[in-house]
Design a protein around this motif. Structure first.
Motif, PDB file in Angstrom:
ATOM      1  N   HIS A 106      12.219 -49.690  31.621  1.00  0.00           N
ATOM      2  CA  HIS A 106      12.805 -50.913  32.906  1.00  0.00           C
ATOM      3  C   HIS A 106      12.225 -51.949  32.535  1.00  0.00           C
ATOM      4  O   HIS A 106      12.592 -52.916  33.095  1.00  0.00           O
ATOM      5  N   VAL A 107      11.306 -52.183  31.415  1.00  0.00           N
ATOM      6  CA  VAL A 107      10.782 -53.550  31.016  1.00  0.00           C
ATOM      7  C   VAL A 107      11.720 -54.176  29.995  1.00  0.00           C
ATOM      8  O   VAL A 107      12.014 -53.422  29.086  1.00  0.00           O
ATOM      9  N   PRO A 108      12.204 -55.354  30.164  1.00  0.00           N
ATOM     10  CA  PRO A 108      12.994 -55.804  28.941  1.00  0.00           C
ATOM     11  C   PRO A 108      12.372 -55.889  27.913  1.00  0.00           C
ATOM     12  O   PRO A 108      11.258 -56.068  27.490  1.00  0.00           O
ATOM     13  N   HIS A 109      13.089 -55.736  26.844  1.00  0.00           N
ATOM     14  CA  HIS A 109      12.809 -55.542  25.539  1.00  0.00           C
ATOM     15  C   HIS A 109      12.243 -56.786  24.807  1.00  0.00           C
ATOM     16  O   HIS A 109      11.630 -56.717  24.019  1.00  0.00           O
ATOM     17  N   VAL A 110      12.660 -58.016  25.337  1.00  0.00           N
ATOM     18  CA  VAL A 110      12.323 -59.288  24.786  1.00  0.00           C
ATOM     19  C   VAL A 110      11.673 -60.100  26.109  1.00  0.00           C
ATOM     20  O   VAL A 110      12.347 -60.361  27.046  1.00  0.00           O
ATOM     21  N   LEU A 111      10.354 -60.444  25.998  1.00  0.00           N
ATOM     22  CA  LEU A 111       9.826 -61.240  26.942  1.00  0.00           C
ATOM     23  C   LEU A 111       9.322 -62.537  26.262  1.00  0.00           C
ATOM     24  O   LEU A 111       8.977 -62.540  25.421  1.00  0.00           O
ATOM     25  N   HIS A 112       9.528 -63.862  26.961  1.00  0.00           N
ATOM     26  CA  HIS A 112       8.864 -65.023  26.589  1.00  0.00           C
ATOM     27  C   HIS A 112       7.658 -65.263  27.607  1.00  0.00           C
ATOM     28  O   HIS A 112       7.597 -66.277  28.105  1.00  0.00           O
ATOM     29  N   ASP A 113       6.897 -64.378  27.834  1.00  0.00           N
ATOM     30  CA  ASP A 113       5.510 -64.599  28.603  1.00  0.00           C
ATOM     31  C   ASP A 113       4.307 -65.364  27.876  1.00  0.00           C
ATOM     32  O   ASP A 113       3.438 -65.762  28.558  1.00  0.00           O
ATOM     33  N   LEU A 114       4.427 -65.674  26.627  1.00  0.00           N
ATOM     34  CA  LEU A 114       3.326 -66.166  25.814  1.00  0.00           C
ATOM     35  C   LEU A 114       3.765 -67.691  25.481  1.00  0.00           C
ATOM     36  O   LEU A 114       2.834 -68.328  24.893  1.00  0.00           O
ATOM     37  N   GLY A 115       4.998 -68.143  26.033  1.00  0.00           N
ATOM     38  CA  GLY A 115       4.917 -69.649  25.959  1.00  0.00           C
ATOM     39  C   GLY A 115       5.204 -70.065  24.505  1.00  0.00           C
ATOM     40  O   GLY A 115       5.031 -69.234  23.255  1.00  0.00           O
ATOM     41  N   HIS A 116       5.782 -71.514  24.297  1.00  0.00           N
ATOM     42  CA  HIS A 116       6.158 -71.958  22.932  1.00  0.00           C
ATOM     43  C   HIS A 116       7.049 -71.197  22.118  1.00  0.00           C
ATOM     44  O   HIS A 116       7.222 -71.347  20.940  1.00  0.00           O
ATOM     45  N   GLY A 117       7.835 -70.690  22.764  1.00  0.00           N
ATOM     46  CA  GLY A 117       8.986 -69.872  22.178  1.00  0.00           C
ATOM     47  C   GLY A 117       8.744 -68.547  21.618  1.00  0.00           C
ATOM     48  O   GLY A 117       9.606 -67.931  21.087  1.00  0.00           O
ATOM     49  N   ASN A 118       7.170 -68.212  21.793  1.00  0.00           N
ATOM     50  CA  ASN A 118       6.797 -66.867  21.176  1.00  0.00           C
ATOM     51  C   ASN A 118       7.449 -65.904  22.009  1.00  0.00           C
ATOM     52  O   ASN A 118       7.257 -65.999  23.363  1.00  0.00           O
ATOM     53  N   ARG A 119       7.499 -64.755  21.529  1.00  0.00           N
ATOM     54  CA  ARG A 119       8.048 -63.609  22.316  1.00  0.00           C
ATOM     55  C   ARG A 119       7.337 -62.233  22.016  1.00  0.00           C
ATOM     56  O   ARG A 119       6.605 -62.116  21.067  1.00  0.00           O
ATOM     57  N   VAL A 120       7.243 -61.368  23.020  1.00  0.00           N
ATOM     58  CA  VAL A 120       6.761 -60.185  22.793  1.00  0.00           C
ATOM     59  C   VAL A 120       8.078 -59.147  22.853  1.00  0.00           C
ATOM     60  O   VAL A 120       8.910 -59.042  23.816  1.00  0.00           O
ATOM     61  N   VAL A 121       8.186 -58.518  21.844  1.00  0.00           N
ATOM     62  CA  VAL A 121       9.342 -57.832  21.562  1.00  0.00           C
ATOM     63  C   VAL A 121       8.962 -56.202  21.930  1.00  0.00           C
ATOM     64  O   VAL A 121       8.145 -55.609  21.120  1.00  0.00           O
ATOM     65  N   HIS A 122       9.442 -55.434  22.818  1.00  0.00           N
ATOM     66  CA  HIS A 122       9.181 -54.058  22.972  1.00  0.00           C
ATOM     67  C   HIS A 122      10.177 -53.127  22.458  1.00  0.00           C
ATOM     68  O   HIS A 122      11.375 -53.150  22.243  1.00  0.00           O
ATOM     69  N   ILE A 123       9.581 -52.531  20.865  1.00  0.00           N
ATOM     70  CA  ILE A 123      10.542 -51.781  20.287  1.00  0.00           C
ATOM     71  C   ILE A 123      10.757 -50.201  20.547  1.00  0.00           C
ATOM     72  O   ILE A 123       9.595 -49.632  20.724  1.00  0.00           O
ATOM     73  N   PRO A 124      11.917 -49.877  21.000  1.00  0.00           N
ATOM     74  CA  PRO A 124      11.998 -48.516  21.084  1.00  0.00           C
ATOM     75  C   PRO A 124      11.769 -47.606  19.826  1.00  0.00           C
ATOM     76  O   PRO A 124      12.275 -47.774  18.967  1.00  0.00           O
ATOM     77  N   ALA A 125      10.565 -46.617  19.899  1.00  0.00           N
ATOM     78  CA  ALA A 125      10.236 -45.848  19.095  1.00  0.00           C
ATOM     79  C   ALA A 125       9.578 -44.524  19.606  1.00  0.00           C
ATOM     80  O   ALA A 125       8.493 -44.555  20.082  1.00  0.00           O
ATOM     81  N   GLY A 126      10.430 -43.657  19.641  1.00  0.00           N
ATOM     82  CA  GLY A 126      10.148 -42.145  20.095  1.00  0.00           C
ATOM     83  C   GLY A 126      10.349 -42.664  21.885  1.00  0.00           C
ATOM     84  O   GLY A 126      10.985 -43.538  22.348  1.00  0.00           O
TER      85      GLY A 126
END
Length: 465
Positions: A106-126
């Motif tokens: 339910h969490v978006p796979h790409v979040l921009h919470d770290l600023g400066h265009g940097n992303r947190v990418v949640h990768i489905p693996a298992g």
């Protein structure tokens, strides 16, 4: 053209005007010759040397997300490290994508919470939920593959892989083979070190970890150690080449962690200004030595009538019924009851980074009776808030705490000595004030603005720029 299509077309035109480098994010915007090709790496290195191209870093944090609330089973200093380093590298103009395994569909796979265009990418693996580490290892290859697919789809070319913890290092080696870029590794904890001090079979991990760590140590291009002690552990326990290890300590965000007047801090977290407290922050696990601290509090209650009423423990889950708590939480709650001090022990559960500065500033002392700490981020944060630290002289803590100036060292599993040291600080307001001022001043040398520049310098050296 429909109204929605017109809006999208206008937004796309505006986006291209605002972003002169859309090719960094979309494969369709790249000229054919600049798409993902191994031969581009050499040309990209030349561009970086001329400062013509923004450096792109793939930051790997496989088993835990940098956005997670601290104090859980797999959350702690490493989460803070990855998050803050990413933010501060962004301030220096470095693009960072942090890849972590998705644990919640339910969490978006790409979040921009770290600023400066940097992303947190949640990768489905298992399965997209929390798994034991022994099971997690079976999904490292899937994790690597999906990162490659993401990069390919986005037209991203990474110049550097920075992996955190050994499982991320294995994933980094997989991607190195595909991308032909260097891997920088930081372990945060080492399996063989934890094995030496484990007190039960439950604390041990299998050969799969030790073998994985050895492979990563042998094959990565650069290793970042937090302290000289870690360098020695890598050399003696794993046979690491010292020539490819650089020592750079973690940092602290001094814009967030700074001394707050104690009365204001107490009011912010709902503590009566007349109450006094000792504070522990960390995961609820045997290696943290919380049992020693509880035993010391029992002795303190007898020996010192002027000492605090409460020990606040931040970490784990709050208000769990005993049958739902972890085995370590049950053990600690039972110990407090047996010692007759359950009324002064507060298990506060997990707390976010925005709340921690208030707890540090409200505390009279922060105690870290750990059996092992690779660095000790909690000690650094507490000192930045002007709070003295009493800690075991282990791992990175021996490099952080300055004996008699910013706090005290105590032997492991010695509650009587710990109680005496706590008492000496708690009854002497002037001593606490002096140590707190020393601690805050010392912590400024670890500001993330300083540490991030050292990391970037190391990146450029690894890329031979």
């Amino acid at each position: 053209m429909g109204e929605w299509s017109k809006v999208k077309s206008e937004q796309e035109s505006q986006r291209r005007e605002l972003n002169p480098r859309p090719g960094a994010y979309e494969a369709s915007a790249l000229p054919t010759e600049l798409r993902w090709q191994f031969r581009d790496y050499i040309r990209l290195s030349i561009d970086l040397a001329r400062n013509e191209t923004k450096m792109n870093v793939a930051m790997l944090s496989f088993h835990t997300c940098p956005l997670a609330i601290l104090g859980g089973k797999n959350t702690g200093g490493m989460n803070v490290y990855v998050r803050e380093l990413t933010k501060h590298l962004g301030m220096l103009g470095v693009h960072v994508d942090v890849f972590t395994r998705s644990e919640d569909e339910h969490v978006p796979h790409v979040l921009h919470d770290l600023g400066h265009g940097n992303r947190v990418v949640h990768i489905p693996a298992g399965p997209e939920h929390s798994l034991p580490k022994v099971e997690l290892a079976g999904y490292i290859d899937d994790f690597s593959k999906e990162i490659h697919n993401f990069a390919d789809a986005k037209g991203m070319r990474y110049d550097m892989i920075h992996a955190h913890y050994w499982m991320s290092g294995v994933a980094g080696l997989n991607l190195k083979a595909l991308w032909q870029v260097p891997v920088v590794q930081m372990f945060h904890t080492l399996g063989l070190v934890k094995k030496e001090i484990a007190r039960s079979a439950d604390e041990l991990e299998g050969a799969y970890r030790f073998d994985g760590e050895r492979r990563v140590i042998q094959q990565v291009d650069q290793i970042v150690a937090a302290t000289e002690s870690e360098v020695e552990q890598l050399r003696t326990l794993y046979g690491a080449e010292v020539s490819k290890i650089v020592t750079i300590p973690p940092g602290v965000d001094s814009s967030k962690f700074y001394p707050i007047p104690m009365d204001e801090a107490k009011e912010a977290i709902g503590i009566p200004t007349s109450d006094r407290m000792v504070l522990f922050v960390g995961r609820i696990e045997p290696l943290k030595g919380i049992d020693t601290l509880i035993q010391a509090m029992a002795q303190l209650k007898i020996k010192c009538k002027k000492c605090p009423h409460y020990l606040v423990i931040i970490g784990g889950e709050q208000d769990l019924h005993l049958e739902d708590a972890s085995s370590e939480m049950k053990r600690l709650q039972k110990l407090a009851a047996e010692l007759g001090i359950e009324d002064v022990i507060i298990f506060a559960g997990k707390r976010g980074q925005d709340t921690l500065p208030y707890y540090y500033s409200a505390a009279e002392v922060v105690v870290m009776p750990s059996h092992y700490e690779s660095f000790g981020m909690v000690a650094l944060e507490a000192m930045a808030c002007g709070t003295p630290v009493i800690a075991s002289e282990v791992g990175g803590l021996r490099y952080l705490v300055k004996e008699g100036k910013t706090g005290y060292f105590v032997p492991r599993q010695e509650p009587e000595i710990l109680a005496d040291r706590m008492r000496s600080l708690l009854i002497d307001e002037e001593l606490r004030k002096t140590m707190g001022e020393n601690a805050a001043s010392y912590a400024k040398g670890f500001d993330w603005t300083i540490i991030a520049k050292k990391i970037l310098k190391m990146y450029r050296s690894t890329l031979q720029l």
